[in-house]
Design a protein around this motif. Structure first.
Motif, PDB file in Angstrom:
ATOM      1  N   THR A 250       7.077   0.906  22.940  1.00 10.64           N
ATOM      2  CA  THR A 250       7.773   1.483  21.787  1.00 10.64           C
ATOM      3  C   THR A 250       7.247   0.831  20.521  1.00 10.64           C
ATOM      4  O   THR A 250       6.971  -0.374  20.483  1.00 10.64           O
ATOM      5  CB  THR A 250       9.303   1.278  21.870  1.00 10.64           C
ATOM      6  OG1 THR A 250       9.550  -0.106  21.940  1.00 10.64           O
ATOM      7  CG2 THR A 250       9.893   1.960  23.085  1.00 10.64           C
ATOM      8  N   VAL A 251       7.065   1.663  19.512  1.00 11.25           N
ATOM      9  CA  VAL A 251       6.600   1.185  18.208  1.00 11.25           C
ATOM     10  C   VAL A 251       7.746   1.351  17.218  1.00 11.25           C
ATOM     11  O   VAL A 251       8.263   2.458  17.039  1.00 11.25           O
ATOM     12  CB  VAL A 251       5.373   1.983  17.715  1.00 11.25           C
ATOM     13  CG1 VAL A 251       4.935   1.481  16.336  1.00 11.25           C
ATOM     14  CG2 VAL A 251       4.222   1.890  18.712  1.00 11.25           C
ATOM     15  N   SER A 252       8.179   0.249  16.627  1.00  9.74           N
ATOM     16  CA  SER A 252       9.218   0.286  15.588  1.00  9.74           C
ATOM     17  C   SER A 252       8.574  -0.128  14.282  1.00  9.74           C
ATOM     18  O   SER A 252       7.776  -1.072  14.250  1.00  9.74           O
ATOM     19  CB  SER A 252      10.347  -0.705  15.870  1.00  9.74           C
ATOM     20  OG  SER A 252      10.644  -0.723  17.223  1.00  9.74           O
ATOM     21  N   SER A 253       8.929   0.577  13.219  1.00 15.85           N
ATOM     22  CA  SER A 253       8.294   0.322  11.918  1.00 15.85           C
ATOM     23  C   SER A 253       9.354   0.367  10.838  1.00 15.85           C
ATOM     24  O   SER A 253      10.210   1.254  10.845  1.00 15.85           O
ATOM     25  CB  SER A 253       7.256   1.413  11.608  1.00 15.85           C
ATOM     26  OG  SER A 253       6.443   1.708  12.720  1.00 15.85           O
ATOM     27  N   SER A 254       9.286  -0.579   9.914  1.00 17.53           N
ATOM     28  CA  SER A 254      10.216  -0.510   8.793  1.00 17.53           C
ATOM     29  C   SER A 254       9.504  -0.809   7.489  1.00 17.53           C
ATOM     30  O   SER A 254       8.579  -1.629   7.433  1.00 17.53           O
ATOM     31  CB  SER A 254      11.409  -1.452   9.001  1.00 17.53           C
ATOM     32  OG  SER A 254      10.945  -2.748   9.212  1.00 17.53           O
TER      33      SER A 254
ATOM     34  N   GLN B 257       7.835  -1.031  -1.704  1.00 19.62           N
ATOM     35  CA  GLN B 257       6.860  -0.103  -2.280  1.00 19.62           C
ATOM     36  C   GLN B 257       6.125  -0.849  -3.382  1.00 19.62           C
ATOM     37  O   GLN B 257       6.739  -1.575  -4.162  1.00 19.62           O
ATOM     38  CB  GLN B 257       7.557   1.130  -2.869  1.00 19.62           C
ATOM     39  CG  GLN B 257       8.042   2.094  -1.809  1.00 19.62           C
ATOM     40  CD  GLN B 257       8.460   3.441  -2.387  1.00 19.62           C
ATOM     41  OE1 GLN B 257       8.374   3.663  -3.595  1.00 19.62           O
ATOM     42  NE2 GLN B 257       8.929   4.316  -1.523  1.00 19.62           N
ATOM     43  N   ARG B 258       4.794  -0.665  -3.412  1.00 24.96           N
ATOM     44  CA  ARG B 258       3.982  -1.407  -4.362  1.00 24.96           C
ATOM     45  C   ARG B 258       2.741  -0.581  -4.682  1.00 24.96           C
ATOM     46  O   ARG B 258       2.077  -0.099  -3.766  1.00 24.96           O
ATOM     47  CB  ARG B 258       3.576  -2.721  -3.697  1.00 24.96           C
ATOM     48  CG  ARG B 258       2.885  -3.738  -4.579  1.00 24.96           C
ATOM     49  CD  ARG B 258       2.741  -5.067  -3.837  1.00 24.96           C
ATOM     50  NE  ARG B 258       1.795  -4.992  -2.736  1.00 24.96           N
ATOM     51  CZ  ARG B 258       1.851  -5.730  -1.632  1.00 24.96           C
ATOM     52  NH1 ARG B 258       2.812  -6.600  -1.457  1.00 24.96           N
ATOM     53  NH2 ARG B 258       0.951  -5.596  -0.692  1.00 24.96           N
ATOM     54  N   ASP B 259       2.441  -0.407  -5.947  1.00 24.94           N
ATOM     55  CA  ASP B 259       1.222   0.289  -6.391  1.00 24.94           C
ATOM     56  C   ASP B 259       1.000   1.627  -5.694  1.00 24.94           C
ATOM     57  O   ASP B 259      -0.099   1.930  -5.208  1.00 24.94           O
ATOM     58  CB  ASP B 259      -0.017  -0.606  -6.147  1.00 24.94           C
ATOM     59  CG  ASP B 259       0.107  -1.969  -6.816  1.00 24.94           C
ATOM     60  OD1 ASP B 259       0.742  -2.030  -7.889  1.00 24.94           O
ATOM     61  OD2 ASP B 259      -0.400  -2.972  -6.273  1.00 24.94           O
ATOM     62  N   GLY B 260       2.063   2.411  -5.585  1.00 20.13           N
ATOM     63  CA  GLY B 260       1.919   3.744  -4.986  1.00 20.13           C
ATOM     64  C   GLY B 260       1.798   3.745  -3.477  1.00 20.13           C
ATOM     65  O   GLY B 260       1.428   4.753  -2.879  1.00 20.13           O
ATOM     66  N   ARG B 261       2.107   2.593  -2.874  1.00 18.46           N
ATOM     67  CA  ARG B 261       2.033   2.514  -1.419  1.00 18.46           C
ATOM     68  C   ARG B 261       3.336   1.973  -0.844  1.00 18.46           C
ATOM     69  O   ARG B 261       3.999   1.148  -1.486  1.00 18.46           O
ATOM     70  CB  ARG B 261       0.902   1.584  -0.972  1.00 18.46           C
ATOM     71  CG  ARG B 261      -0.464   2.155  -1.252  1.00 18.46           C
ATOM     72  CD  ARG B 261      -1.547   1.260  -0.696  1.00 18.46           C
ATOM     73  NE  ARG B 261      -2.859   1.834  -0.988  1.00 18.46           N
ATOM     74  CZ  ARG B 261      -4.008   1.338  -0.555  1.00 18.46           C
ATOM     75  NH1 ARG B 261      -3.992   0.240   0.188  1.00 18.46           N
ATOM     76  NH2 ARG B 261      -5.153   1.909  -0.851  1.00 18.46           N
ATOM     77  N   ALA B 262       3.663   2.423   0.361  1.00 19.34           N
ATOM     78  CA  ALA B 262       4.753   1.806   1.107  1.00 19.34           C
ATOM     79  C   ALA B 262       4.139   0.761   2.029  1.00 19.34           C
ATOM     80  O   ALA B 262       3.148   1.032   2.711  1.00 19.34           O
ATOM     81  CB  ALA B 262       5.494   2.853   1.926  1.00 19.34           C
ATOM     82  N   ILE B 263       4.708  -0.443   2.017  1.00 17.93           N
ATOM     83  CA  ILE B 263       4.242  -1.520   2.891  1.00 17.93           C
ATOM     84  C   ILE B 263       5.190  -1.547   4.091  1.00 17.93           C
ATOM     85  O   ILE B 263       6.415  -1.631   3.935  1.00 17.93           O
ATOM     86  CB  ILE B 263       4.270  -2.888   2.173  1.00 17.93           C
ATOM     87  CG1 ILE B 263       3.663  -2.787   0.756  1.00 17.93           C
ATOM     88  CG2 ILE B 263       3.593  -3.953   3.027  1.00 17.93           C
ATOM     89  CD1 ILE B 263       2.224  -2.366   0.698  1.00 17.93           C
ATOM     90  N   VAL B 264       4.601  -1.443   5.276  1.00 18.79           N
ATOM     91  CA  VAL B 264       5.386  -1.286   6.501  1.00 18.79           C
ATOM     92  C   VAL B 264       5.076  -2.436   7.453  1.00 18.79           C
ATOM     93  O   VAL B 264       3.921  -2.845   7.573  1.00 18.79           O
ATOM     94  CB  VAL B 264       5.029   0.055   7.188  1.00 18.79           C
ATOM     95  CG1 VAL B 264       5.761   0.221   8.503  1.00 18.79           C
ATOM     96  CG2 VAL B 264       5.315   1.229   6.267  1.00 18.79           C
ATOM     97  N   THR B 265       6.126  -2.950   8.097  1.00 21.00           N
ATOM     98  CA  THR B 265       5.927  -3.927   9.165  1.00 21.00           C
ATOM     99  C   THR B 265       6.253  -3.243  10.481  1.00 21.00           C
ATOM    100  O   THR B 265       7.281  -2.577  10.586  1.00 21.00           O
ATOM    101  CB  THR B 265       6.844  -5.145   8.975  1.00 21.00           C
ATOM    102  OG1 THR B 265       6.507  -5.753   7.738  1.00 21.00           O
ATOM    103  CG2 THR B 265       6.657  -6.168  10.077  1.00 21.00           C
ATOM    104  N   ALA B 266       5.383  -3.400  11.461  1.00 24.76           N
ATOM    105  CA  ALA B 266       5.579  -2.697  12.734  1.00 24.76           C
ATOM    106  C   ALA B 266       5.448  -3.662  13.909  1.00 24.76           C
ATOM    107  O   ALA B 266       4.749  -4.675  13.829  1.00 24.76           O
ATOM    108  CB  ALA B 266       4.566  -1.570  12.866  1.00 24.76           C
TER     109      ALA B 266
END
Lengths: 129, 138
Positions: A93-97, A101-110
């Motif tokens: 299973t892959v969980s991501s949150s 948001q920074r410089d037009g990007r979403a930063i996600v940890t998975a």
């Protein structure tokens, strides 16, 4: 995209790789290391048996991101550390949150988990908004 | 240490084969009409297709006899990709790989390679950092 706001969870991806996935992935990727193809060889070098290619697991993490973000062009960066071997025939299973948001990007940890253990932890993805 | 430039011609069926092997369902990777309808000249490679066009350069670098990497004891410990332009079937991708770092920790050897891949127009499509560890033989 509101679903990529800081603090939000991306849809969870659950995949049970079948018994032969490492052979298909070897053909598709060109990585024929026997630790992925031969149980006996894998055990002889101290592994529990044939293991999944780390980059296959990373591809599942990438897919969770592109499916959530709206296509392959949205994924701009992905960095992972492989924590332990993952095996065929057990669910991953892959969980991501979204952490910010920074410089037009979403930063996600998975995180990719199998049998209660993180096989990839602290993966970082950057998705174009 | 630097290695020869690796060239890779992206084939439509290779994109499909790879996409299926990792369970992609986005029609951009599988359905030519859908890819064209979205404005692409051919099938779009999934981002992780980088392992195909740049992976061969990485494989070759690890097999460089001078490095004497014990491949049977090798594990992939980390990977990073940064993507630029999308890769489309029909593209010609050139990858330059170099050995960036070698270190030793806890009796294991770590090797870090960096790759830069560009398309036929000279646009950067992917930058990769490939980290492997080699366990000592018992």
């Amino acid at each position: 995209m509101s679903e990529l706001e800081s603090g939000s969870e991306l849809p969870r991806l659950a995949v049970t790789p079948d018994r032969y996935v490492t052979y298909r992935y070897a053909g598709a990727s060109g990585d024929f290391n026997p630790i992925h193809l031969d149980d006996e060889f894998a055990r002889s070098v101290g592994l529990p048996g044939r293991i999944l290619h780390g980059l296959y697991t990373m591809a599942l993490i990438a897919r969770a991101q592109t499916e959530a973000a709206g296509g392959p062009g949205r994924l701009k960066r992905l960095a992972v550390q492989f924590r332990g071997p993952a095996l065929p025939e057990h669910e991953i299973t892959v969980s991501s949150s979204v952490t910010e948001q920074r410089d037009g990007r979403a930063i996600v940890t998975a995180t990719a988990t199998q049998q209660g253990k993180a096989v990839v932890r602290g993966a970082t993805a950057e998705l174009e908004l | 240490m630097a290695f020869p430039l690796h060239s890779y011609a992206v084939g439509r069926e290779k994109v499909r084969e790879y996409a299926r092997a990792v369970g992609e369902t986005d029609p951009l990777h599988l359905d030519l009409e859908a890819a064209r309808a979205a404005g692409h000249p051919d099938l779009v490679a999934p981002p992780m297709f980088a392992v195909v066009y740049a992976g061969a350069a990485f494989e070759r670098a690890m097999r460089e006899p001078e490095l004497r990497i014990d491949l049977a004891m090798l594990l992939h410990s980390g990977q990073e990709f940064e993507w630029g332009e999308l890769v489309i079937a029909g593209d010609e991708i050139a990858t330059r790989i170099e050995l960036a770092d070698v270190s030793e920790r806890l009796g294991m050897r770590f090797y870090a390679f960096t790759s830069v891949s560009t398309n036929q127009r000279g646009e950067q499509v992917c930058r990769g950092t490939w980290t492997v560890l080699v366990r000592p033989r018992a």
